[in-house]
Design a protein around this motif. Structure first.
Motif, PDB file in Angstrom:
ATOM      1  N   LEU A 163       0.765  -1.274   0.083  1.00 57.38           N
ATOM      2  CA  LEU A 163      -0.005  -0.025  -0.080  1.00 57.38           C
ATOM      3  C   LEU A 163       0.808   1.192   0.139  1.00 57.38           C
ATOM      4  O   LEU A 163       0.471   2.082  -0.592  1.00 57.38           O
ATOM      5  N   LYS A 164       1.985   1.182   0.655  1.00 54.99           N
ATOM      6  CA  LYS A 164       2.998   2.426   0.856  1.00 54.99           C
ATOM      7  C   LYS A 164       3.711   2.689  -0.741  1.00 54.99           C
ATOM      8  O   LYS A 164       3.762   3.853  -1.082  1.00 54.99           O
ATOM      9  N   VAL A 165       3.783   1.395  -1.171  1.00 53.07           N
ATOM     10  CA  VAL A 165       4.505   1.512  -2.688  1.00 53.07           C
ATOM     11  C   VAL A 165       3.551   2.196  -3.501  1.00 53.07           C
ATOM     12  O   VAL A 165       3.624   3.080  -4.358  1.00 53.07           O
ATOM     13  N   ALA A 166       2.177   1.714  -3.558  1.00 53.74           N
ATOM     14  CA  ALA A 166       1.013   2.365  -4.387  1.00 53.74           C
ATOM     15  C   ALA A 166       0.893   3.603  -4.387  1.00 53.74           C
ATOM     16  O   ALA A 166       0.569   4.328  -5.158  1.00 53.74           O
ATOM     17  N   ALA A 167       0.972   3.923  -3.064  1.00 54.13           N
ATOM     18  CA  ALA A 167       0.978   5.630  -2.663  1.00 54.13           C
ATOM     19  C   ALA A 167       2.097   6.282  -3.075  1.00 54.13           C
ATOM     20  O   ALA A 167       2.167   7.508  -2.835  1.00 54.13           O
ATOM     21  N   GLY A 168       3.128   5.881  -3.625  1.00 52.30           N
ATOM     22  CA  GLY A 168       4.160   6.519  -3.794  1.00 52.30           C
ATOM     23  C   GLY A 168       5.120   7.024  -2.695  1.00 52.30           C
ATOM     24  O   GLY A 168       6.154   8.030  -2.847  1.00 52.30           O
ATOM     25  N   GLU A 169       5.113   6.278  -1.380  1.00 49.53           N
ATOM     26  CA  GLU A 169       5.572   6.700  -0.426  1.00 49.53           C
ATOM     27  C   GLU A 169       7.338   5.968  -0.134  1.00 49.53           C
ATOM     28  O   GLU A 169       8.082   6.465   0.457  1.00 49.53           O
ATOM     29  N   THR A 170       7.190   4.830  -0.922  1.00 51.30           N
ATOM     30  CA  THR A 170       8.568   4.126  -0.783  1.00 51.30           C
ATOM     31  C   THR A 170       8.659   3.367  -2.171  1.00 51.30           C
ATOM     32  O   THR A 170       7.828   3.230  -2.787  1.00 51.30           O
ATOM     33  N   ASP A 171       9.778   2.671  -2.438  1.00 50.63           N
ATOM     34  CA  ASP A 171      10.148   1.923  -3.578  1.00 50.63           C
ATOM     35  C   ASP A 171      10.201   0.333  -3.125  1.00 50.63           C
ATOM     36  O   ASP A 171      10.775   0.207  -2.289  1.00 50.63           O
ATOM     37  N   LEU A 172       9.503  -0.178  -4.044  1.00 56.36           N
ATOM     38  CA  LEU A 172       9.262  -1.674  -3.892  1.00 56.36           C
ATOM     39  C   LEU A 172      10.550  -2.359  -4.156  1.00 56.36           C
ATOM     40  O   LEU A 172      10.943  -3.419  -3.213  1.00 56.36           O
ATOM     41  N   GLU A 201      -7.813  -9.039  -4.553  1.00 60.46           N
ATOM     42  CA  GLU A 201      -9.055  -9.897  -3.824  1.00 60.46           C
ATOM     43  C   GLU A 201      -9.964  -9.042  -3.085  1.00 60.46           C
ATOM     44  O   GLU A 201     -11.396  -9.273  -2.982  1.00 60.46           O
ATOM     45  N   ARG A 202      -9.272  -7.947  -2.257  1.00 59.35           N
ATOM     46  CA  ARG A 202     -10.232  -7.150  -1.413  1.00 59.35           C
ATOM     47  C   ARG A 202     -10.672  -6.324  -2.175  1.00 59.35           C
ATOM     48  O   ARG A 202     -11.392  -5.400  -1.672  1.00 59.35           O
ATOM     49  N   GLY A 203     -10.445  -6.014  -3.255  1.00 56.13           N
ATOM     50  CA  GLY A 203     -10.894  -4.911  -4.132  1.00 56.13           C
ATOM     51  C   GLY A 203     -10.177  -3.415  -3.738  1.00 56.13           C
ATOM     52  O   GLY A 203     -10.734  -2.466  -4.219  1.00 56.13           O
ATOM     53  N   TRP A 204      -8.872  -3.789  -3.204  1.00 52.96           N
ATOM     54  CA  TRP A 204      -8.138  -2.643  -2.985  1.00 52.96           C
ATOM     55  C   TRP A 204      -7.093  -2.102  -4.078  1.00 52.96           C
ATOM     56  O   TRP A 204      -6.739  -1.011  -4.561  1.00 52.96           O
ATOM     57  N   ALA A 205      -7.060  -3.103  -5.163  1.00 52.09           N
ATOM     58  CA  ALA A 205      -6.114  -2.966  -6.334  1.00 52.09           C
ATOM     59  C   ALA A 205      -6.787  -3.707  -7.181  1.00 52.09           C
ATOM     60  O   ALA A 205      -7.485  -4.638  -7.259  1.00 52.09           O
ATOM     61  N   ASP A 206      -6.578  -3.117  -8.646  1.00 48.15           N
ATOM     62  CA  ASP A 206      -7.309  -3.650  -9.803  1.00 48.15           C
ATOM     63  C   ASP A 206      -6.116  -4.586 -10.358  1.00 48.15           C
ATOM     64  O   ASP A 206      -5.113  -4.771  -9.828  1.00 48.15           O
ATOM     65  N   ALA A 207      -6.455  -5.288 -11.461  1.00 57.00           N
ATOM     66  CA  ALA A 207      -5.595  -6.165 -12.404  1.00 57.00           C
ATOM     67  C   ALA A 207      -4.373  -5.845 -12.659  1.00 57.00           C
ATOM     68  O   ALA A 207      -3.291  -6.273 -12.745  1.00 57.00           O
ATOM     69  N   ALA A 208      -4.330  -4.597 -12.971  1.00 56.45           N
ATOM     70  CA  ALA A 208      -2.934  -3.795 -13.452  1.00 56.45           C
ATOM     71  C   ALA A 208      -2.309  -3.058 -12.161  1.00 56.45           C
ATOM     72  O   ALA A 208      -1.336  -2.774 -12.284  1.00 56.45           O
ATOM     73  N   GLY A 209      -2.738  -3.682 -11.054  1.00 62.31           N
ATOM     74  CA  GLY A 209      -2.027  -3.136  -9.674  1.00 62.31           C
ATOM     75  C   GLY A 209      -2.067  -1.749  -9.310  1.00 62.31           C
ATOM     76  O   GLY A 209      -1.225  -1.138  -8.276  1.00 62.31           O
ATOM     77  N   VAL A 210      -3.225  -1.094  -9.793  1.00 60.41           N
ATOM     78  CA  VAL A 210      -3.411   0.288  -9.511  1.00 60.41           C
ATOM     79  C   VAL A 210      -4.602   0.488  -8.272  1.00 60.41           C
ATOM     80  O   VAL A 210      -5.480  -0.490  -8.269  1.00 60.41           O
ATOM     81  N   LEU A 211      -4.204   1.301  -7.402  1.00 59.68           N
ATOM     82  CA  LEU A 211      -5.388   1.419  -6.349  1.00 59.68           C
ATOM     83  C   LEU A 211      -6.677   1.680  -6.799  1.00 59.68           C
ATOM     84  O   LEU A 211      -6.810   2.709  -7.669  1.00 59.68           O
ATOM     85  N   THR A 212      -7.769   0.858  -6.370  1.00 61.12           N
ATOM     86  CA  THR A 212      -8.994   1.354  -6.740  1.00 61.12           C
ATOM     87  C   THR A 212      -9.463   2.322  -5.655  1.00 61.12           C
ATOM     88  O   THR A 212      -8.902   2.605  -4.799  1.00 61.12           O
ATOM     89  N   PRO A 213     -10.728   2.917  -6.233  1.00 52.51           N
ATOM     90  CA  PRO A 213     -11.209   3.974  -5.140  1.00 52.51           C
ATOM     91  C   PRO A 213     -11.560   3.603  -3.704  1.00 52.51           C
ATOM     92  O   PRO A 213     -11.527   4.435  -2.930  1.00 52.51           O
ATOM     93  N   GLU A 214     -11.945   2.021  -3.752  1.00 47.02           N
ATOM     94  CA  GLU A 214     -12.153   1.607  -2.286  1.00 47.02           C
ATOM     95  C   GLU A 214     -10.683   1.540  -1.586  1.00 47.02           C
ATOM     96  O   GLU A 214     -10.716   1.701  -0.403  1.00 47.02           O
ATOM     97  N   GLY A 215      -9.866   1.195  -2.269  1.00 45.21           N
ATOM     98  CA  GLY A 215      -8.472   0.970  -1.861  1.00 45.21           C
ATOM     99  C   GLY A 215      -7.995   2.223  -1.295  1.00 45.21           C
ATOM    100  O   GLY A 215      -7.162   2.413  -0.394  1.00 45.21           O
ATOM    101  N   ALA A 216      -8.066   3.489  -2.245  1.00 45.16           N
ATOM    102  CA  ALA A 216      -7.575   4.648  -1.557  1.00 45.16           C
ATOM    103  C   ALA A 216      -8.444   5.235  -0.500  1.00 45.16           C
ATOM    104  O   ALA A 216      -7.612   5.604   0.353  1.00 45.16           O
ATOM    105  N   ARG A 217      -9.670   4.854  -0.391  1.00 41.28           N
ATOM    106  CA  ARG A 217     -10.428   5.221   0.872  1.00 41.28           C
ATOM    107  C   ARG A 217      -9.984   4.527   2.107  1.00 41.28           C
ATOM    108  O   ARG A 217      -9.819   5.030   2.974  1.00 41.28           O
TER     109      ARG A 217
END
Length: 315
Positions: A174-183, A206-222
């Motif tokens: 989640l931190k990587v997806a938010a641009g806070e650190t490097d994978l 699976e939780r609906g927090w990221a899509d198939a491309a690995g991008v945070l969904t609106p739910e994941g961002a919330r």
């Protein structure tokens, strides 16, 4: 306040003086020094306790350092080395004149008072650091107060993650997806295996927090914003007790010290801490975010970043 205090604390992880002090007391390599110095306020604990408290490392990685570290040095020895290393780093960065200044003494006194107000119920690392006696020198008092407050914040963050059933790997991603650190950096620093990284990415999908491309969904961002907001709210309690006037006074005193540390180059541009080091303009009332990176503090600005592909090997 996190942005002003954290750079002072993390010299213990990045400065050569801190590594030298840990080596001198008997630690075998960076990671043994890291786990032992950070865990030393808890006493001679084993890997299970540290894995649980730190909530960011695989058990096997911790077990390579603990409990072996305590056969080379007692927790008391390690605590003294930790202070020596941080103190030597701050002396090198800030200079003797700054360390002996009235401003340093005032900052140390205020920071210690703020740390004493940190509520430690359910906060193991915060409580263990808060229970340590005040060091003799003002810059060490300031460093220990900063350490208590950052561990207090970290304990609250772990509680928020656990309440949302977020595993350590998922939290890192989640931190990587938010641009806070490097994978790639996290894979080296946190030492989870390929399967664990892949499972964490799959869990977010699976939780609906990221899509198939690995991008945070609106739910994941919330959900991520909610976790960060809860972390901030839990970390704010000592500052509310401290009061706006004294908090502002401490911020003014800290700013020039933090600026020197940040601009010294001793801190890497990106780190697993996840807090971009603040930059300072000439007339700013406080730190301003640097390089357009995420602030890592639940500011909820809606950034949505893709999860980088998990490489098959760690460099």
């Amino acid at each position: 306040m996190w942005g002003l205090l954290e750079p002072l604390h993390v010299v213990t992880y990045f400065a050569a003086e801190a590594r030298a002090a840990a080596d001198a007391v008997g630690m075998r390599g960076f990671w043994m020094g890291y786990f032992a110095t950070r865990a030393a306020p808890l006493g001679p604990v084993g890997p299970g306790v540290v894995t649980a408290a730190f909530h960011g490392f695989p058990p096997a990685h911790v077990a390579r350092a603990l409990p072996d570290a305590w056969s080379f040095a007692t927790p008391g020895d390690v605590l003294r080395a930790r202070l020596d290393g941080a103190g030597n780093a701050l002396r090198s960065l800030l200079g003797a004149e700054a360390l002996g200044s009235d401003e340093m003494r005032a900052a140390a006194e205020l920071a210690w008072e703020a740390a004493a107000l940190a509520d430690t119920a359910g906060r193991v690392l915060g409580a263990a650091n808060q229970a340590l006696p005040a060091p003799d020198e003002p810059h060490l008092v300031l460093w220990q107060a900063a350490t208590t407050l950052r561990e207090h914040r970290g304990d609250g963050h772990v509680a928020a993650l656990v309440a949302h059933d977020v595993s350590p790997v998922e939290a890192h991603l989640l931190k990587v997806a938010a641009g806070e650190t490097d994978l790639a950096q996290l894979r080296v620093a946190r030492r989870f295996g390929d399967e664990e990284w892949e499972a964490g990415a799959a869990a977010l999908r699976e939780r609906g927090w990221a899509d198939a491309a690995g991008v945070l969904t609106p739910e994941g961002a919330r959900e991520r914003e909610r976790i960060e907001r809860l972390t901030d709210e839990a970390a704010a309690r000592p500052w509310r007790a401290f009061g706006d006037e004294r908090t502002a006074a401490l911020a003014r005193l800290l700013r020039p010290f933090t600026r020197v540390v940040v601009e010294s180059g001793v801190l890497p541009p990106s780190s697993p801490v996840g807090l971009p080091w603040p930059s300072f303009d000439d007339d700013a009332a406080g730190p301003v975010p640097g390089n357009g990176a995420g602030a890592g503090n639940g500011d909820g600005d809606g950034r949505e970043r893709g999860l980088p592909a998990v490489p098959s090997q760690v460099g």
